[in-house]
Design a protein around this motif. Structure first.
Motif, PDB file in Angstrom:
ATOM      1  N   THR A   6       0.829  -1.205   0.000  1.00  0.00           N
ATOM      2  CA  THR A   6       0.000   0.000   0.000  1.00  0.00           C
ATOM      3  C   THR A   6       0.861   1.252   0.000  1.00  0.00           C
ATOM      4  O   THR A   6       0.578   2.214  -0.713  1.00  0.00           O
ATOM      5  CB  THR A   6      -0.939   0.000   1.223  1.00  0.00           C
ATOM      6  OG1 THR A   6      -1.746  -1.173   1.190  1.00  0.00           O
ATOM      7  CG2 THR A   6      -1.839   1.224   1.234  1.00  0.00           C
ATOM      8  N   ARG A   8       3.944   1.502  -1.152  1.00  0.00           N
ATOM      9  CA  ARG A   8       4.597   1.625  -2.464  1.00  0.00           C
ATOM     10  C   ARG A   8       3.655   2.198  -3.507  1.00  0.00           C
ATOM     11  O   ARG A   8       4.068   2.891  -4.423  1.00  0.00           O
ATOM     12  CB  ARG A   8       5.121   0.259  -2.921  1.00  0.00           C
ATOM     13  CG  ARG A   8       6.376  -0.139  -2.218  1.00  0.00           C
ATOM     14  CD  ARG A   8       6.956  -1.388  -2.808  1.00  0.00           C
ATOM     15  NE  ARG A   8       8.205  -1.703  -2.142  1.00  0.00           N
ATOM     16  CZ  ARG A   8       8.713  -2.905  -2.046  1.00  0.00           C
ATOM     17  NH1 ARG A   8       8.089  -3.933  -2.575  1.00  0.00           N
ATOM     18  NH2 ARG A   8       9.845  -3.111  -1.422  1.00  0.00           N
ATOM     19  N   ASP A   9       2.369   1.875  -3.380  1.00  0.00           N
ATOM     20  CA  ASP A   9       1.375   2.392  -4.321  1.00  0.00           C
ATOM     21  C   ASP A   9       1.018   3.848  -4.031  1.00  0.00           C
ATOM     22  O   ASP A   9       0.303   4.470  -4.807  1.00  0.00           O
ATOM     23  CB  ASP A   9       0.095   1.551  -4.266  1.00  0.00           C
ATOM     24  CG  ASP A   9       0.306   0.133  -4.772  1.00  0.00           C
ATOM     25  OD1 ASP A   9       1.304  -0.093  -5.492  1.00  0.00           O
ATOM     26  OD2 ASP A   9      -0.515  -0.742  -4.440  1.00  0.00           O
ATOM     27  N   GLY A  10       1.482   4.376  -2.906  1.00  0.00           N
ATOM     28  CA  GLY A  10       1.175   5.754  -2.529  1.00  0.00           C
ATOM     29  C   GLY A  10      -0.228   5.932  -2.012  1.00  0.00           C
ATOM     30  O   GLY A  10      -0.743   7.045  -1.991  1.00  0.00           O
ATOM     31  N   ALA A  11      -0.852   4.823  -1.583  1.00  0.00           N
ATOM     32  CA  ALA A  11      -2.244   4.884  -1.147  1.00  0.00           C
ATOM     33  C   ALA A  11      -2.401   4.862   0.366  1.00  0.00           C
ATOM     34  O   ALA A  11      -3.499   4.697   0.869  1.00  0.00           O
ATOM     35  CB  ALA A  11      -3.016   3.710  -1.753  1.00  0.00           C
ATOM     36  N   SER A  12      -1.329   5.052   1.101  1.00  0.00           N
ATOM     37  CA  SER A  12      -1.393   4.986   2.564  1.00  0.00           C
ATOM     38  C   SER A  12      -1.888   6.297   3.153  1.00  0.00           C
ATOM     39  O   SER A  12      -1.496   7.380   2.726  1.00  0.00           O
ATOM     40  CB  SER A  12      -0.012   4.693   3.144  1.00  0.00           C
ATOM     41  OG  SER A  12       0.454   3.460   2.707  1.00  0.00           O
ATOM     42  N   SER A  13      -2.716   6.151   4.177  1.00  0.00           N
ATOM     43  CA  SER A  13      -3.155   7.335   4.918  1.00  0.00           C
ATOM     44  C   SER A  13      -2.108   7.663   5.979  1.00  0.00           C
ATOM     45  O   SER A  13      -1.212   6.857   6.263  1.00  0.00           O
ATOM     46  CB  SER A  13      -4.500   7.054   5.600  1.00  0.00           C
ATOM     47  OG  SER A  13      -4.330   6.075   6.618  1.00  0.00           O
ATOM     48  N   GLU A  16      -2.204   5.016   8.656  1.00  0.00           N
ATOM     49  CA  GLU A  16      -1.530   3.773   8.276  1.00  0.00           C
ATOM     50  C   GLU A  16      -0.014   3.913   8.362  1.00  0.00           C
ATOM     51  O   GLU A  16       0.681   2.993   8.805  1.00  0.00           O
ATOM     52  CB  GLU A  16      -1.939   3.360   6.863  1.00  0.00           C
ATOM     53  CG  GLU A  16      -3.370   2.873   6.776  1.00  0.00           C
ATOM     54  CD  GLU A  16      -3.844   2.704   5.348  1.00  0.00           C
ATOM     55  OE1 GLU A  16      -4.624   1.766   5.124  1.00  0.00           O
ATOM     56  OE2 GLU A  16      -3.438   3.493   4.462  1.00  0.00           O
TER      57      GLU A  16
END
Length: 73
Positions: A6, A8-13, A16
């Motif tokens: 997550t 690595r995908d840049g989708a972390s809040s 998180e």
């Protein structure tokens, strides 16, 4: 591994990322305070050297795998 994917995908809040940082900190502190101390008390000098040699032979330099070398800025 899901948490790292997550990130690595840049989708972390932010939450998180803070959870990851806290989990990583706890893991490192466990190794420093408990695991390494236990190994030093239980293993002979020869065993510790063999363990170090095995680890050194199988180590991948993680820094080389990062496209964004943020620590160099």
């Amino acid at each position: 591994y899901t948490m790292i994917g997550t990130m690595r995908d840049g989708a972390s809040s932010n939450e998180e990322l803070l959870t990851f940082a806290d989990t990583l900190d706890k893991h490192i502190r466990f190794e420093e305070r408990v695991l390494f101390t236990h190994l030093q008390q239980k293993l002979s000098a020869a065993d510790l050297q063999a363990l170090m040699n095995t680890h050194s032979a199988n180590t991948v330099v993680a820094d080389d795998n990062w496209a964004d070398k943020f620590w160099l800025v």
